[in-house]
Write an enzyme that holds these catalytic residues in place. Sequence first.
Site: not given
Length: 352
Positions: A330, A45, A327
């Site tokens: 990330h 991610s 978050d």
Amino acid sequence: MEKEKILLCFCVFLALMQCGIGVEGALPSEWHRNRGLRLFVFGDSYADTGNFRKSVASSWKQPYGVTFPGRPTGRWSDGRVMTDFLASLLRIRSPLPYKWRRVAPKLLRFGMNFAYGGTGVFDTLVAAPNLTAQIGLFRGMIGDAKFSEADVKSSIALVSVAGNDYTAYQARNGSIQDVQTFVAAVVNQLAQNVKQIQEIGVKKIAVTAIEPFGCLPSATILSSYQKCNETMNQISVFHNLLLKKAAEEINNSTKVDGSAVALIDLYSAFMAAFQSQHTQGKRRFENPLKPCCEGIRAGADCGSIDPKSGEKLYKICDDPKSAFFWDGVHPSQRGWSAVSSYLHQTLNQLNL
């Protein structure tokens, strides 16, 4: 027929938007500055720009993408991610996610992004292609003549992976005890994967050292976002030490002229951002260990919605630019911007 043309144009437009037109530092007029250079991206991610399935990924839900481009694009951030900033430094367009390869084939000239959020070197808790499988997708594109031998030789690869392997290890074993043997296995497999990318023909490979696990908001929440968990950070330190040695061994054994493997030191980059709190008299980040977007009750995360009432189960900070993290895991777009100097250093090591 006219409707089909309109639909095709609309699909291409969507694909363009997913890839992030207008990335900072890479204006449309600059996209051909490095003509012929392609960026191939593998990992999780931190690098994914829209491959993961819309039906299950929070990266396709509000408020992700609120800073750029103003709506979710599958990026795990409020805006741009590491891939976008690296492409910007290379003066090329952020490469097309593999998912959109049939929608905008003309964009293949900038490379391709095979990264999937939640994946790792090995299989993780997420049902998506691991690093070996992503490299297999790359081989398939070459086999289908989407990329030529010349395309590959003049390219650079970004490999950003491994954090999810340790998350999966902890979930499966109930703790991070006796993790050293697993770290060695992860780094060994990662080194083999890097060699596979070299064997395909990519000469320049940038590999991320992993971030300080104990400083992620998912860990610092236990201290009300006041301090890092040094025990968890030691896992990162050990991983990065072994990875550095592996990269040195690969470089020493590589006989092809111009080949190089360089590390993007995310650990140092994150730590530098945490400690450099003041820029021109102003605080750089309000609290670098606290995320901008977080759940407001147990079990809720950024983007969570109550399935019955439709109520938002998260809150976001007033200014995402004040937060290093978006978050629990990330970085925000501003966070990745702070890291970008280390991306530049890596490109210098690769003579790019």
